[in-house]
Design a protein around this motif. Structure first.
Motif, PDB file in Angstrom:
ATOM      1  N   GLU A  42      -2.183   4.185  13.395  1.00 21.50           N
ATOM      2  CA  GLU A  42      -2.894   2.454  13.323  1.00 21.50           C
ATOM      3  C   GLU A  42      -3.634   2.839  12.039  1.00 21.50           C
ATOM      4  OE1 GLU A  42      -2.903   3.352  18.356  1.00 21.50           O
ATOM      5  OE2 GLU A  42      -4.374   3.686  17.103  1.00 21.50           O
ATOM      6  N   ARG A  43      -4.050   4.182  11.628  1.00 25.08           N
ATOM      7  CA  ARG A  43      -4.510   3.889  10.572  1.00 25.08           C
ATOM      8  C   ARG A  43      -3.953   3.320   9.463  1.00 25.08           C
ATOM      9  NH1 ARG A  43      -6.040   8.880  12.977  1.00 25.08           N
ATOM     10  NH2 ARG A  43      -4.913  10.606  11.674  1.00 25.08           N
ATOM     11  N   ASN A  44      -2.725   3.474   8.877  1.00 29.96           N
ATOM     12  CA  ASN A  44      -1.385   2.530   8.157  1.00 29.96           C
ATOM     13  C   ASN A  44      -2.264   1.324   8.189  1.00 29.96           C
ATOM     14  OD1 ASN A  44      -0.992   5.296   7.388  1.00 29.96           O
ATOM     15  ND2 ASN A  44       1.235   4.891   8.224  1.00 29.96           N
ATOM     16  N   MET A  45      -2.050   1.067   9.505  1.00 31.93           N
ATOM     17  CA  MET A  45      -2.387  -0.548   9.521  1.00 31.93           C
ATOM     18  C   MET A  45      -3.292  -0.876   9.160  1.00 31.93           C
ATOM     19  SD  MET A  45      -0.945  -2.444  12.922  1.00 31.93           S
ATOM     20  CE  MET A  45      -2.215  -1.952  13.566  1.00 31.93           C
ATOM     21  N   ILE A  46      -4.250  -0.375   9.194  1.00 34.12           N
ATOM     22  CA  ILE A  46      -5.770  -1.000   9.188  1.00 34.12           C
ATOM     23  C   ILE A  46      -6.263  -0.697   7.892  1.00 34.12           C
ATOM     24  CG2 ILE A  46      -8.043  -0.912  10.115  1.00 34.12           C
ATOM     25  CD1 ILE A  46      -7.754   0.286  12.122  1.00 34.12           C
ATOM     26  N   ALA A  47      -5.515  -0.318   7.059  1.00 28.42           N
ATOM     27  CA  ALA A  47      -5.932   0.212   5.929  1.00 28.42           C
ATOM     28  C   ALA A  47      -5.100  -0.584   5.538  1.00 28.42           C
ATOM     29  CB  ALA A  47      -5.630   1.425   4.898  1.00 28.42           C
ATOM     30  N   GLY A  48      -4.081  -0.987   5.256  1.00 27.76           N
ATOM     31  CA  GLY A  48      -3.262  -2.408   4.785  1.00 27.76           C
ATOM     32  C   GLY A  48      -3.858  -3.479   4.530  1.00 27.76           C
ATOM     33  N   ARG A  49      -4.291  -3.962   5.545  1.00 29.22           N
ATOM     34  CA  ARG A  49      -4.980  -5.147   5.981  1.00 29.22           C
ATOM     35  C   ARG A  49      -6.033  -5.004   5.364  1.00 29.22           C
ATOM     36  NH1 ARG A  49      -5.644  -5.001  12.698  1.00 29.22           N
ATOM     37  NH2 ARG A  49      -2.396  -6.071  12.608  1.00 29.22           N
ATOM     38  N   LEU A  50      -7.245  -3.986   4.947  1.00 29.27           N
ATOM     39  CA  LEU A  50      -7.822  -3.689   4.172  1.00 29.27           C
ATOM     40  C   LEU A  50      -7.993  -3.623   2.197  1.00 29.27           C
ATOM     41  CD1 LEU A  50     -10.004  -1.277   6.004  1.00 29.27           C
ATOM     42  CD2 LEU A  50     -10.924  -3.842   6.061  1.00 29.27           C
ATOM     43  N   GLY A  51      -6.562  -4.210   2.063  1.00 27.38           N
ATOM     44  CA  GLY A  51      -6.330  -4.445   1.090  1.00 27.38           C
ATOM     45  C   GLY A  51      -6.723  -3.182   0.012  1.00 27.38           C
ATOM     46  N   VAL A  52      -6.685  -1.892   0.306  1.00 31.74           N
ATOM     47  CA  VAL A  52      -6.255  -0.735  -0.481  1.00 31.74           C
ATOM     48  C   VAL A  52      -5.256  -0.296  -1.090  1.00 31.74           C
ATOM     49  CG1 VAL A  52      -5.897   0.822   1.263  1.00 31.74           C
ATOM     50  CG2 VAL A  52      -7.426   1.381  -0.458  1.00 31.74           C
ATOM     51  N   LYS A  74     -13.450  11.021   6.323  1.00 32.49           N
ATOM     52  CA  LYS A  74     -12.026  11.377   7.215  1.00 32.49           C
ATOM     53  C   LYS A  74     -11.329   9.935   7.802  1.00 32.49           C
ATOM     54  CE  LYS A  74     -11.236  13.988  11.875  1.00 32.49           C
ATOM     55  NZ  LYS A  74     -11.651  14.826  12.530  1.00 32.49           N
ATOM     56  N   PHE A  75     -12.418   9.331   8.216  1.00 34.09           N
ATOM     57  CA  PHE A  75     -11.578   8.183   8.620  1.00 34.09           C
ATOM     58  C   PHE A  75     -11.126   7.592   9.735  1.00 34.09           C
ATOM     59  CE2 PHE A  75     -12.558   7.907   3.391  1.00 34.09           C
ATOM     60  CZ  PHE A  75     -13.277   6.538   3.908  1.00 34.09           C
ATOM     61  N   ASP A  76     -11.534   8.572  10.722  1.00 33.78           N
ATOM     62  CA  ASP A  76     -11.066   8.386  11.413  1.00 33.78           C
ATOM     63  C   ASP A  76     -10.608   7.133  12.234  1.00 33.78           C
ATOM     64  OD1 ASP A  76     -10.032   8.926  14.592  1.00 33.78           O
ATOM     65  OD2 ASP A  76     -11.531  10.101  15.240  1.00 33.78           O
ATOM     66  N   GLY A  77     -11.788   6.713  12.611  1.00 33.57           N
ATOM     67  CA  GLY A  77     -12.088   4.729  13.514  1.00 33.57           C
ATOM     68  C   GLY A  77     -12.082   4.090  12.465  1.00 33.57           C
ATOM     69  N   PHE A  78     -11.968   4.334  11.401  1.00 31.69           N
ATOM     70  CA  PHE A  78     -12.465   2.094  10.565  1.00 31.69           C
ATOM     71  C   PHE A  78     -12.868   1.587  10.579  1.00 31.69           C
ATOM     72  CE2 PHE A  78      -7.802   3.626   8.453  1.00 31.69           C
ATOM     73  CZ  PHE A  78      -8.272   4.010   7.368  1.00 31.69           C
ATOM     74  N   HIS A  79     -14.901   2.753  11.621  1.00 29.50           N
ATOM     75  CA  HIS A  79     -15.643   1.553  11.633  1.00 29.50           C
ATOM     76  C   HIS A  79     -16.426   0.790  10.715  1.00 29.50           C
ATOM     77  CE1 HIS A  79     -17.677   4.845  10.839  1.00 29.50           C
ATOM     78  NE2 HIS A  79     -17.712   5.324  11.426  1.00 29.50           N
ATOM     79  N   MET A  96       1.009  -1.393  -0.215  1.00 28.53           N
ATOM     80  CA  MET A  96       0.140  -0.622   0.497  1.00 28.53           C
ATOM     81  C   MET A  96       0.805   1.774   0.476  1.00 28.53           C
ATOM     82  SD  MET A  96      -2.932   1.239   3.088  1.00 28.53           S
ATOM     83  CE  MET A  96      -1.505   1.746   4.194  1.00 28.53           C
ATOM     84  N   ASN A  97       0.352   2.572  -0.880  1.00 31.07           N
ATOM     85  CA  ASN A  97       1.168   3.245  -1.349  1.00 31.07           C
ATOM     86  C   ASN A  97       0.050   4.112   0.050  1.00 31.07           C
ATOM     87  OD1 ASN A  97       3.353   2.678  -2.746  1.00 31.07           O
ATOM     88  ND2 ASN A  97       0.895   2.698  -4.819  1.00 31.07           N
ATOM     89  N   ILE A  98       1.659   5.393   0.495  1.00 33.47           N
ATOM     90  CA  ILE A  98       1.145   6.321   1.212  1.00 33.47           C
ATOM     91  C   ILE A  98       1.423   7.688   1.354  1.00 33.47           C
ATOM     92  CG2 ILE A  98       0.521   7.212   4.011  1.00 33.47           C
ATOM     93  CD1 ILE A  98       1.037   4.308   4.571  1.00 33.47           C
ATOM     94  N   PHE A  99       0.202   8.874   0.698  1.00 35.87           N
ATOM     95  CA  PHE A  99       0.456  10.039   0.665  1.00 35.87           C
ATOM     96  C   PHE A  99       0.209  10.707   1.830  1.00 35.87           C
ATOM     97  CE2 PHE A  99      -0.127   7.358  -3.137  1.00 35.87           C
ATOM     98  CZ  PHE A  99       1.038   7.222  -3.820  1.00 35.87           C
ATOM     99  N   ASP A 100       0.708  11.733   1.950  1.00 37.33           N
ATOM    100  CA  ASP A 100       0.526  12.987   2.698  1.00 37.33           C
ATOM    101  C   ASP A 100       1.332  14.437   2.472  1.00 37.33           C
ATOM    102  OD1 ASP A 100       2.929  13.089   2.841  1.00 37.33           O
ATOM    103  OD2 ASP A 100       4.004  11.892   5.523  1.00 37.33           O
ATOM    104  N   GLU A 101       1.189  15.129   3.477  1.00 41.14           N
ATOM    105  CA  GLU A 101       1.251  16.788   3.452  1.00 41.14           C
ATOM    106  C   GLU A 101       3.086  16.983   2.845  1.00 41.14           C
ATOM    107  OE1 GLU A 101       2.246  15.972   7.603  1.00 41.14           O
ATOM    108  OE2 GLU A 101       0.487  15.372   6.033  1.00 41.14           O
ATOM    109  N   ASN A 102       3.642  15.958   2.547  1.00 44.59           N
ATOM    110  CA  ASN A 102       5.006  16.114   1.962  1.00 44.59           C
ATOM    111  C   ASN A 102       4.749  15.115   1.091  1.00 44.59           C
ATOM    112  OD1 ASN A 102       5.917  17.477   4.628  1.00 44.59           O
ATOM    113  ND2 ASN A 102       6.072  15.551   5.065  1.00 44.59           N
TER     114      ASN A 102
END
Length: 298
Positions: A68-78, A21-26, A1-7
C-alpha cells in the motif's frame, strides 16, 4: 518509481531526500514529500523517500502495508522509495556515519527534508540539530518542516492508529488526507449477502495491518478502478463462524452483481455504523444487514 529494499542496493547521482518511517503517508508525511519532489524538479535531482523499515524488529501494527505504501508513494510523484532495514548493524551506526556513508556516499544528497522531531543513529542520538551541524561539512541543504496540526492536535501515526482502533475512521481520514483502506484479493465467504440481493466480497487482512474496532462500517469498494457504495463488517463474524478467531473483512456492495472472486480490490472505510454483535440466528442477522444498508444509503 523505483523501489529499493533489503535485497536491492542503491546509488544515486544527486538526490533530494526526505527521511522518516512513513507508516501512514499522512498529511505531515505528504507535506515533506511534496517539498522534496518540488525541490528535486527545480534542481534536476532525483526525489527519494528514505523510509526506515522496522518490520524486522517490531510487532507493532501498521497503518499501511508495504504494498500500500508503494501505491501511495507512486501517486505522490516521487522517483525512488528506499526501505532501509533497521537491524542490529544499522542501529549501531553513529549519526555521523549514517550521514556520511548512506546519505552522502550512496545517495549524493544535495537537499534533505525532514520533520522537526526526526531522530536517527545509535540510541537515536541524531536529530535535526545534528543534520544542521553536518550540513556545511558535507555540502547539503537542510529543510526542517513543522508538524501539521488539525483541530489543535498534531497529525501523527500514533494519533491516527488510536482513532482507527476506536472506530473513528472519519477523524483518521482527516489526518491521513484519504480514507483508511484495505487492499486484498477477494476470497470465498459465507455468501449471506446473496440471500438479500447484495453482492458480498471477503478479504483477509494482512497480519501487519492495524484493525479497527470490530463492527459495521460505511465503505467504498473499488473494483477495476470504479468505486461502489457498500457496508463492511470487520471482525470475527460470531453469528456464522462460532468459535473461529480469524478476522475477516466482509463487504456488501450496493447495485453490483459481477463476479469478483480472486479479484484485487480496495475497501475504504468512511464511517462507523455499529459494533459487531452475535445474533441468535441467521434471519436476525439478515434483518440487521438490511437495516445497516438502509442507514448507509441514507
Amino acid at each position: 518509481m523505483n523501489i529499493f529494499d533489503e535485497n536491492t542496493d542503491f546509488n544515486f547521482a544527486k538526490s533530494a531526500v526526505t527521511l522518516g518511517k512513513f507508516d501512514g503517508f499522512h498529511l505531515g508525511h505528504q507535506r515533506l514529500i511534496h517539498q522534496t519532489v518540488e525541490k528535486a524538479k527545480e534542481r534536476g535531482l532525483e526525489s527519494v523517500i528514505f523510509s526506515f523499515d522496522t518490520a524486522g524488529i517490531t510487532k507493532q501494527k501498521s497503518i499501511t502495508t508495504r504494498e500500500e505504501r508503494n501505491m501511495i508513494a507512486g501517486r505522490l510523484g516521487v522517483d525512488d522509495l528506499v526501505y532501509y532495514p533497521v537491524n542490529e548493524w544499522t542501529m549501531g551506526m553513529s549519526p555521523r556515519d549514517f550521514v556520511e556513508k548512506i546519505l552522502v556516499e550512496k545517495m549524493n544528497v544535495q537537499y534533505i527534508v525532514t520533520g522537526e522531531d526526526f531522530r536517527f543513529g545509535k540510541n537515536r542520538e541524531g536529530d535535526v540539530q545534528t543534520l544542521k551541524e553536518l550540513a556545511g561539512e558535507y555540502g547539503y541543504e537542510l529543510c526542517v518542516m513543522e508538524s501539521v496540526e488539525l483541530d489543535g492536535e498534531k497529525v501523527s501515526s500514533t494519533a491516527i492508529k488510536n482513532y482507527i482502533r476506536s472506530g473513528n475512521v472519519e477523524k483518521a481520514e482527516k489526518m491521513l488526507g484519504f480514507p483508511f483502506f484495505y487492499c486484498g484479493q477477494v476470497v470465498r465467504g459465507n455468501q449471506i449477502g446473496r440471500t438479500i440481493d447484495s453482492k458480498t466480497a471477503n478479504l483477509i487482512p494482512a497480519e501487519q495491518k492495524i484493525v479497527p474496532e470490530y463492527g459495521v462500517y460505511k465503505t467504498n469498494m473499488i473494483v477495476d478502478g470504479k468505486k461502489y457504495k457498500s457496508i463492511t463488517n470487520i471482525g470475527l463474524c460470531p453469528t456464522v463462524k462460532q468459535d473461529r478467531e480469524e478476522i475477516t473483512i466482509e463487504t456488501n456492495i450496493f447495485d453490483f452483481d459481477s463476479e469478483i472472486y480472486q479479484k484485487d480490490v480496495i475497501v475504504e472505510l468512511v464511517g462507523f455504523i455499529r459494533k459487531e454483535k452475535k445474533f441468535d440466528n441467521i434471519d436476525d442477522l439478515k434483518s440487521q444487514i438490511l437495516l445497516d444498508i438502509a442507514q448507509a444509503k441514507f
